[in-house]
Design a protein around this motif. Structure first.
Motif, PDB file in Angstrom:
ATOM      1  N   PHE A 382      42.448  41.230  30.484  1.00 23.03           N
ATOM      2  CA  PHE A 382      41.139  40.773  31.653  1.00 23.03           C
ATOM      3  C   PHE A 382      41.362  39.761  31.554  1.00 23.03           C
ATOM      4  CE2 PHE A 382      39.510  45.226  30.388  1.00 23.03           C
ATOM      5  CZ  PHE A 382      38.776  45.506  30.745  1.00 23.03           C
ATOM      6  N   GLN A 390      37.874  35.045  39.640  1.00 18.33           N
ATOM      7  CA  GLN A 390      37.120  34.373  39.888  1.00 18.33           C
ATOM      8  C   GLN A 390      37.937  33.718  41.044  1.00 18.33           C
ATOM      9  OE1 GLN A 390      36.183  32.840  36.336  1.00 18.33           O
ATOM     10  NE2 GLN A 390      34.249  35.080  35.502  1.00 18.33           N
ATOM     11  N   ASP A 393      37.061  34.058  44.491  1.00 23.43           N
ATOM     12  CA  ASP A 393      35.957  34.595  44.562  1.00 23.43           C
ATOM     13  C   ASP A 393      36.205  36.296  45.031  1.00 23.43           C
ATOM     14  OD1 ASP A 393      33.159  33.745  45.045  1.00 23.43           O
ATOM     15  OD2 ASP A 393      32.961  33.028  46.691  1.00 23.43           O
ATOM     16  N   SER A 398      32.893  45.057  38.474  1.00 22.97           N
ATOM     17  CA  SER A 398      33.240  44.905  36.884  1.00 22.97           C
ATOM     18  C   SER A 398      35.112  44.396  37.670  1.00 22.97           C
ATOM     19  CB  SER A 398      32.797  46.362  36.307  1.00 22.97           C
ATOM     20  OG  SER A 398      33.849  47.399  35.920  1.00 22.97           O
ATOM     21  N   LEU A 399      35.500  43.938  37.116  1.00 21.65           N
ATOM     22  CA  LEU A 399      37.172  44.860  36.535  1.00 21.65           C
ATOM     23  C   LEU A 399      37.631  45.878  35.778  1.00 21.65           C
ATOM     24  CD1 LEU A 399      37.469  40.672  34.584  1.00 21.65           C
ATOM     25  CD2 LEU A 399      37.696  41.650  36.999  1.00 21.65           C
ATOM     26  N   ASP A 400      37.220  46.635  36.222  1.00 18.14           N
ATOM     27  CA  ASP A 400      37.184  48.080  35.416  1.00 18.14           C
ATOM     28  C   ASP A 400      36.877  48.998  36.620  1.00 18.14           C
ATOM     29  OD1 ASP A 400      38.453  49.382  33.711  1.00 18.14           O
ATOM     30  OD2 ASP A 400      36.136  50.183  32.639  1.00 18.14           O
ATOM     31  N   TRP A 419      49.588  38.394  42.449  1.00 18.51           N
ATOM     32  CA  TRP A 419      50.541  37.644  42.802  1.00 18.51           C
ATOM     33  C   TRP A 419      50.644  36.483  42.753  1.00 18.51           C
ATOM     34  CZ3 TRP A 419      54.524  40.248  42.630  1.00 18.51           C
ATOM     35  CH2 TRP A 419      54.378  41.100  43.470  1.00 18.51           C
TER      36      TRP A 419
ATOM     37  N   MET B   1      33.943  34.622  27.374  1.00 24.40           N
ATOM     38  CA  MET B   1      33.879  34.187  28.061  1.00 24.40           C
ATOM     39  C   MET B   1      33.841  33.153  28.685  1.00 24.40           C
ATOM     40  SD  MET B   1      33.130  37.305  29.311  1.00 24.40           S
ATOM     41  CE  MET B   1      33.142  38.599  27.819  1.00 24.40           C
ATOM     42  N   THR B   2      35.247  32.757  29.601  1.00 20.87           N
ATOM     43  CA  THR B   2      35.425  32.074  30.248  1.00 20.87           C
ATOM     44  C   THR B   2      33.829  31.512  31.815  1.00 20.87           C
ATOM     45  OG1 THR B   2      36.353  33.065  31.715  1.00 20.87           O
ATOM     46  CG2 THR B   2      37.690  31.804  29.783  1.00 20.87           C
ATOM     47  N   ALA B   4      33.026  30.609  35.206  1.00 19.73           N
ATOM     48  CA  ALA B   4      33.853  30.665  36.751  1.00 19.73           C
ATOM     49  C   ALA B   4      33.967  29.376  37.035  1.00 19.73           C
ATOM     50  CB  ALA B   4      32.945  31.119  37.801  1.00 19.73           C
ATOM     51  N   ASN B   6      36.046  28.758  40.584  1.00 19.32           N
ATOM     52  CA  ASN B   6      35.074  28.375  41.801  1.00 19.32           C
ATOM     53  C   ASN B   6      34.527  29.713  42.348  1.00 19.32           C
ATOM     54  OD1 ASN B   6      37.033  29.577  43.152  1.00 19.32           O
ATOM     55  ND2 ASN B   6      37.654  27.925  43.812  1.00 19.32           N
ATOM     56  N   GLY B   7      34.292  30.919  41.348  1.00 17.07           N
ATOM     57  CA  GLY B   7      34.188  31.775  41.903  1.00 17.07           C
ATOM     58  C   GLY B   7      32.675  32.804  41.187  1.00 17.07           C
ATOM     59  N   ARG B   8      32.618  33.512  41.484  1.00 12.28           N
ATOM     60  CA  ARG B   8      30.819  34.898  40.236  1.00 12.28           C
ATOM     61  C   ARG B   8      31.669  34.669  39.255  1.00 12.28           C
ATOM     62  NH1 ARG B   8      27.647  36.919  45.091  1.00 12.28           N
ATOM     63  NH2 ARG B   8      28.466  35.348  46.070  1.00 12.28           N
ATOM     64  N   HIS B   9      30.816  35.334  38.326  1.00 16.39           N
ATOM     65  CA  HIS B   9      31.085  35.983  37.211  1.00 16.39           C
ATOM     66  C   HIS B   9      31.394  37.104  37.632  1.00 16.39           C
ATOM     67  CE1 HIS B   9      32.037  37.005  33.088  1.00 16.39           C
ATOM     68  NE2 HIS B   9      30.715  37.649  33.258  1.00 16.39           N
ATOM     69  N   ILE B  10      32.221  38.296  36.961  1.00 16.47           N
ATOM     70  CA  ILE B  10      32.233  39.754  36.921  1.00 16.47           C
ATOM     71  C   ILE B  10      32.844  40.240  35.612  1.00 16.47           C
ATOM     72  CG2 ILE B  10      33.604  41.682  38.097  1.00 16.47           C
ATOM     73  CD1 ILE B  10      35.132  39.650  39.815  1.00 16.47           C
ATOM     74  N   PRO B  11      31.613  41.131  35.636  1.00 19.27           N
ATOM     75  CA  PRO B  11      31.729  41.690  34.231  1.00 19.27           C
ATOM     76  C   PRO B  11      33.334  42.566  33.536  1.00 19.27           C
ATOM     77  CG  PRO B  11      30.218  42.720  34.940  1.00 19.27           C
ATOM     78  CD  PRO B  11      30.740  41.630  35.814  1.00 19.27           C
ATOM     79  N   ASP B  12      33.761  42.010  32.184  1.00 17.99           N
ATOM     80  CA  ASP B  12      34.714  42.856  32.238  1.00 17.99           C
ATOM     81  C   ASP B  12      35.220  44.764  32.888  1.00 17.99           C
ATOM     82  OD1 ASP B  12      36.222  40.667  31.944  1.00 17.99           O
ATOM     83  OD2 ASP B  12      35.908  40.849  29.779  1.00 17.99           O
ATOM     84  N   ARG B  13      33.697  45.138  31.973  1.00 15.48           N
ATOM     85  CA  ARG B  13      33.592  46.492  32.114  1.00 15.48           C
ATOM     86  C   ARG B  13      31.835  46.921  32.681  1.00 15.48           C
ATOM     87  NH1 ARG B  13      37.181  47.473  27.643  1.00 15.48           N
ATOM     88  NH2 ARG B  13      39.054  48.897  28.375  1.00 15.48           N
ATOM     89  N   LEU B  14      31.557  47.795  32.740  1.00 10.81           N
ATOM     90  CA  LEU B  14      30.340  48.019  33.078  1.00 10.81           C
ATOM     91  C   LEU B  14      29.914  49.424  31.798  1.00 10.81           C
ATOM     92  CD1 LEU B  14      29.542  48.326  36.724  1.00 10.81           C
ATOM     93  CD2 LEU B  14      28.953  46.300  34.559  1.00 10.81           C
ATOM     94  N   THR B  15      31.004  49.902  31.938  1.00 15.38           N
ATOM     95  CA  THR B  15      30.575  51.418  31.236  1.00 15.38           C
ATOM     96  C   THR B  15      31.524  51.101  30.229  1.00 15.38           C
ATOM     97  OG1 THR B  15      32.318  53.098  32.285  1.00 15.38           O
ATOM     98  CG2 THR B  15      29.978  53.345  32.763  1.00 15.38           C
ATOM     99  N   SER B 216      55.073  45.600  43.888  1.00 14.29           N
ATOM    100  CA  SER B 216      54.943  45.215  42.771  1.00 14.29           C
ATOM    101  C   SER B 216      55.482  44.290  41.608  1.00 14.29           C
ATOM    102  CB  SER B 216      53.321  45.438  41.541  1.00 14.29           C
ATOM    103  OG  SER B 216      53.034  46.148  43.065  1.00 14.29           O
TER     104      SER B 216
END
Lengths: 517, 330, 323
Positions: A382, A390, A393, A398-400, A419, B1-2, B4, B6-15, B216
């Motif tokens: 995570f 981030q 942007d 969520s990341l999930d 990458w 939590m770190t 941001a 330059n981007g906005r914060h995205i939560p790791d998980r919602l559920t 990948s």
């Protein structure tokens, strides 16, 4: 053949679309667009990638159903629930992708779905071949109707696709980027064919983003932008600059945030890369902090070269050095180890693993780093995903969240983040902004500049001239699997690039030519 | 939590993972398993007897061992229909060695080795030469079992040493059989492998989109090969258990195992198209299958009718959610 | 149309070589009468392989054919016991087989369940149903009427009816595949499902039609099987579905769909049939048959994969001239 058709002034459109809305998860592909197609006239549909052109074609041919809006034929509302319904209403399309069958014959491909039958209800092969021969002759194609499609070349297959479209008695012919895979001579023949169809009174929808082509062939224009209708009119009332402004929606020079970068020592040196069928004698050098553009027509072999550099295919000859050291790259894993990463053009198939969550996509090539002794450490994953999404942007709940739920532009950001998390030396971006919205496009461009400024070396494959010129420090042009020219500073003009790409640039010597035959 | 950059914060998980688990296929299976357990207990007074339950576990332990490896293979988008035939060949090899006077440890090594070799052969054909796994393993299924038939014809190997009987007939303590312990260990190992290691993560990635996985930097072929190897190994272990339990080897041993193993895997919520599924699901599916078979057996329902129930279960667990979704869309 | 495409030609040569090798030691094997016997014996496999081929062309697989055969065969025997005349029995088994195929087809088409899962399930259900109908009882020769047993063996123009039905199946299938829209749709759906949608062909409906066809052929074969061997019980033709798939694979029907010919499927079946009939003649234990057909399957897959290898894009001008 029908008599010459003369369009009358004020003729009513054969087919009109009104207020068409089509949404997909995460994207509003069409937002209340209109379109009018007139008999005996070629209407050019113009828009950037992602403007909604392909979606409108699929609605016109019964593949997609609009969420809202109506389709009018001769002013009467109709519905095209299936491809056959669209065909019955006289709408036919020559598609961008090949929608043909390799195992069937030419005649069977032309008539599949509406083959002539004999009195026992069986397919009348003799009649089918005779009619196929007549249609093929009508478009000047010298093909054996009994030949198996598998054995034909790409240009011949295209002619079969055109013949198929003409085999039903069409009133509306849609041509979706019909010249993308064709040679110069074949394009000229296609123009003649379009003129012929126009003279027969067919309404033609011509989708292209090549302006020379549009001004040569079209009578009318319609512009879409980001799934919305912008305007329409007659070709004689409009200039190239007007169309560009309508397509882009803002002045061109604002889009490309290219920063001056300090270009350093060579990072990647490719010498004489060759492949039996795809490319030959590819030699170039990429320096630290440089953005090197690769321009060419679609099918010029640029992606193939990049995939060989990334270990997807193996070159038959040639060497690749990274920071002076010879590296043999036989697999993608070796390429990643060597510090070369590749953001593919085909995002859905090759780029993102759509069924996996964002954070798992980002860490996929970096699992060795985020895990300990092969065991996953989710907190590390995570953290890594958070850092790089981030920086790009990314917009996500969520990341999930599964990548499939993101818009095209945000999916592309996930692939790039994946990458960057490997801390590469060289990043290859293959058509990085194809099919993504303007906002994401700007973010990708912005980021590309930032990366170069930080000392990463970037190769950008692009078929969009403004993007190539706006972002690159130097441009290599490929044609038919070979390097057709290299351009920097003041020689980097749209005209020079296009001349090299189409082979008009006779001054530049190209090795290997004349050996053929 | 770190913060941001330059981007906005995205939560790791919602559920939370726990909330997700509640709504999962596995939760449904657990409810079904408990329901069948209660029904069985009500229907027959003999059901709750620990020795009976322990006895009944034999009708799923051997198949379930293979099912764990098969689940990983199917998650990766491949399939191995030769598992029953691998058992037959491994059992035949052990039988040959036994008639030559081999000791129990040698028999076990030969059983495992044959399983691994068969798995390697499948893996080589699929991962090495890029052939489709379904037809390759239909071919090797005939080949492996065919070799058993060549060796045995309509004969059989009997007379395994007494110490060998421990694997299929022994108890570790009280009613807990050796096979049950192997089953539990296999569940644990495969659960960790699939859900807690980077290897497992790559398996999911390959099953979801093998092309994107290769793009990948994942060594797709190597992972596919290892998965076939694991399936072969587990088939070898199952061959040891089954041979030991039956005390004999016939070429028709474990006939039709492959279908029951695939049924357990699919019932466990693993998508036959690859990319999703879990080991806990497979464990529960094995238990459900075992309970249904045992319960019907107590009611004197013949085996072939149980197979109807299995087949119907296989189709309906996939069909019902889809029918439900279709009905809701209307 | 090119008469000889490499795949079929090579298989034909392999069959001829096999026959020549057997004939060199046992000339009696290639006597017309014996070859007719081989053809008759292989007819059930040919009929099922033709149906399976249609299914595989559409990117599916039908593992329930043998169970379908056994169920229809049992129904035929039961109807015969109840005194139903033979033509009605024939009609009934074909319809029943088609209906069982339609169950598979509808599950694949309407619910989008992968065919391997559907037919794995229906395979056990169909075979289990035989037990439900009979309680596991056998129907033996003396419980069947003479007309019922004699029909497949009746010799017409030098060949038993069973062989004629096999030949008729081949002809009908060849006509269906090359001369009807449905046949072309089988190829189209498997070859390029995406494109099939663009040409207005329903992928699911076509797949369903293939299952119905496969089921109807299995139903017909069910009667032939029971009448010829003069016995019906739960386990007849158990595992035969694998022989059927093997015949298709050996015949070069691409498991990925879209490619394959009737000639290929028929020769694949004949190849297995010849081996089965030759083993006792040349004095090899019939227990070798399974391993031999397994090896033949693997060789056929490897060979087909090699001949279908994607040559890649041809971009270079001189490369285009070379190929």
């Amino acid at each position: 053949m029908q008599a010459e058709y003369r369009p009358q002034d004020g003729a009513a459109p054969v087919l009109s679309l009104r207020g068409i809305v089509k949404t997909f998860p995460g994207v509003r592909a069409l937002d209340g667009v209109r379109l009018d197609l007139y008999p005996g006239q070629v209407t050019a549909l113009i828009g950037e990638n992602g403007a909604g052109k392909s979606t409108i074609v699929k609605i016109l041919t019964g593949i997609y159903q609009p969420d809202e809006g109506e389709i009018l034929v001769d002013g009467q509302p109709v519905a095209f629930p299936t491809a056959q319904a669209a065909g019955a209403a006289g709408v036919t399309a020559i598609h961008q992708e090949t929608v043909l069958f390799d195992e069937l014959t030419v005649a069977e491909n032309i008539f599949i779905g509406h083959a002539p039958r004999n009195r026992w209800g069986l397919i009348d092969r003799r009649a089918m071949r005779a009619r196929a021969r007549a249609i093929l002759a009508g478009i000047g194609a010298d093909l054996n109707p009994a030949a198996r499609l598998r054995d034909l070349g790409i240009a011949s297959k295209h002619l079969v696709a055109i013949a198929r479209a003409l085999s039903i008695d069409a009133r509306v012919v849609i041509m979706d980027e019909p010249t993308a895979a064709l040679s110069h001579k074949e394009i000229a023949e296609l123009y003649e064919l379009v003129d012929k169809l126009r003279a027969q009174g067919k309404a033609i929808l011509f989708i292209s983003h090549k302006f020379d082509e549009i001004f040569r062939i079209a009578d009318r224009w319609t512009v879409f932008r980001d799934g919305q209708f912008v305007d329409q009119g007659q070709m004689e009332d409009v200039t190239e600059a007007d169309l560009v402004r309508m397509m882009v929606g803002r002045p061109v020079d604002q889009i490309y945030p290219k920063r001056p970068a300090r270009i350093g020592e060579p990072v990647l040196t490719v010498a004489g890369y060759s492949h039996p069928t795809e490319f030959a004698d590819i030699t170039f050098t990429l320096r630290r902090g440089e953005i090197l553009g690769f321009y060419g027509l679609v099918g010029a072999g640029r992606s193939e070269v990049m995939q060989a550099l990334f270990g997807i295919t193996r070159p038959s000859k040639g060497a690749c050095r990274i920071e002076g050291k010879v590296r043999v790259i036989r697999s993608t894993a070796q390429a990643v180890d060597a510090g070369i990463v590749y953001v593919p053009e085909d995002r859905g198939r090759q780029g993102a693993v759509k069924g996996l969550p964002i954070f798992q996509n980002v860490t996929l090539p970096s699992l060795a780093r985020t895990s300990r002794a092969g065991f996953l450490r989710l907190a590390e994953e995570f953290a890594l995903a958070r850092e790089y999404t981030q920086r790009l942007d990314l917009r996500a709940a969520s990341l999930d969240q599964d990548v499939a739920l993101l818009s095209g532009g945000n999916q592309q950001k996930v692939v790039i983040a994946k990458w960057l998390a490997t801390r590469p030396r060289v990043i290859i971006l293959d058509e990085p902004t194809k099919g993504i919205d303007i906002g994401s496009k700007a973010a990708v461009h912005d980021f590309m500049s930032e990366l170069a400024a930080q000392g990463l070396s970037v190769i950008m494959v692009s078929s969009e001239i403004p993007e190539v010129l706006g972002m690159s420090d130097r441009v290599i042009v490929m044609r038919e699997g070979r390097i057709a020219g290299e351009f920097a500073s003041e020689r980097m003009t749209p005209e020079n690039l296009v001349r090299a790409a189409v082979g008009l640039d006779r001054d530049a010597p190209r090795p290997g030519e004349g050996e053929a035959a | 939590m770190t913060t941001a950059i330059n981007g906005r914060h995205i939560p790791d998980r919602l559920t939370s993972p726990a909330a997700r688990a509640l709504k999962s296929w596995e939760a449904l299976l657990l409810v079904v398993a408990i329901a069948i357990f209660i029904l069985n207990a009500l229907a027959s007074p003999y059901f709750l007897d620990p020795w009976n339950l322990s006895d009944a576990s034999f009708n799923f332990t051997e198949k379930a061992m293979i099912a764990f490896a098969m689940a990983m293979l199917i998650v990766a988008g491949e399939i191995d229909l030769s598992v029953g035939a691998i058992i037959a060949l491994a059992s035949t090899v052990m039988g040959l060695a036994m008639t030559a006077g081999a000791s129990t440890p040698v028999l076990v090594l030969l059983g495992l080795g044959t399983g691994l070799l068969c798995g390697a052969f499948n893996g080589l054909l699929v991962a090495g030469f890029g052939l489709p796994s379904i037809v390759v393993t239909i071919g090797t299924m005939s080949l492996f079992r065919g070799v058993s038939y060549i060796v045995l014809g309509d004969g059989a190997f009997t007379g395994y040493p007494e110490s060998f009987a421990w694997f299929g007939q022994g108890y570790v303590f009280w009613v807990v059989t050796v096979e049950l312990v192997i089953f539990a260990l296999a569940a644990l190992v495969f659960g960790i492998l699939l859900h807690r290691t980077s290897f497992g993560r790559m398996v999911y990635a390959i099953g979801n989109n093998a092309t994107a996985a290769r793009f990948s930097g994942i060594r797709v072929e190597r992972i596919r090969f290892v998965l076939f190897l694991l399936t072969g190994l587990m088939s070898g272990i199952a061959a040891i258990c089954l041979t030991s339990r039956l005390g004999s080897t016939r070429p028709s041993i474990a006939a039709g195992f492959e279908l029951e193993v695939v049924t357990i895997v699919v019932l466990g919520g693993v998508s036959i198209l690859g990319g999703s599924g879990s080991v806990p699901g497979v464990v529960l599916a094995a238990l459900v299958m075992g309970l249904v078979t045992f319960g019907l057996g107590l009611l004197n329902v013949p085996g072939i009718v149980m197979s109807i129930v299995t087949g119907a279960l296989l189709i309906s667990v996939i069909a019902l959610p889809r029918l439900w979704a279709m009905a809701r869309r209307r | 149309m090119s008469l000889l495409k490499s795949r079929e030609t090579i298989l034909a040569l392999a069959i001829l070589a096999l026959l020549a090798a057997i004939a060199s030691r046992f000339p009696g094997f290639v006597a017309p009468r014996n070859l007719a016997r081989v053809l008759t014996d292989t007819s059930p496999l040919i009929l099922l392989a033709l149906g399976q081929m249609a299914v595989i062309l559409t990117k599916c697989i039908d593992l329930s054919v043998a169970a379908n055969l056994a169920l229809c065969g049992m129904v035929a025997a039961l109807m015969n016991g109840a005194g139903v005349p033979l033509p009605l029995i024939l009609l009934a088994v074909v319809l029943l087989g088609a209906a069982l195929g339609a169950v598979n087809g509808l599950l694949v088409w309407r619910l989008g369940i992968p065919s391997i899962v559907v037919t794995l399930g229906t395979m056990t259900i169909y075979r289990g149903s035989i037990f439900l109908m009979t309680g596991g009882a056998w129907i033996n020769a003396h419980q069947m009427s003479d007309a019922f047993k004699a029909f497949p063996r009746t010799v017409v123009l030098g060949l038993p009816v069973m062989a004629w039905i096999g030949l008729a199946g081949i002809a009908a299938m060849a006509l269906l595949l090359t001369r009807t829209p449905l046949g072309r749709a089988f190829h189209a759906v498997g070859g390029n499902p995406h494109a099939a949608v663009y040409t207005g062909i329903s992928v699911g409906r076509t797949q369903c039609a293939a299952f119905v066809l496969s089921g109807a052929l299995a139903g017909l074969t069910g009667y032939l099987w029971v009448a010829r061997y003069a016995v019906a019980y739960v386990d007849i033709a158990a595992g035969f579905e694998l022989d059927v798939v093997a015949a298709c694979v050996i015949g070069g029907i691409a498991i990925a769909g879209g490619a394959g010919t009737v000639a290929g499927a028929v020769m694949g079946a004949l190849f297995l049939g010849i081996i089965k009939n030759a083993l006792p003649v040349v004095g090899i234990s019939p227990f070798w048959q399974m391993a031999i057909s397994g090896s033949a399957i693997l060789l056929a897959i490897a060979f087909n994969a090699a001949s279908r290898r994607d040559p890649g894009r041809i971009i270079l001008k001189q490369a285009e001239h070379r190929t």
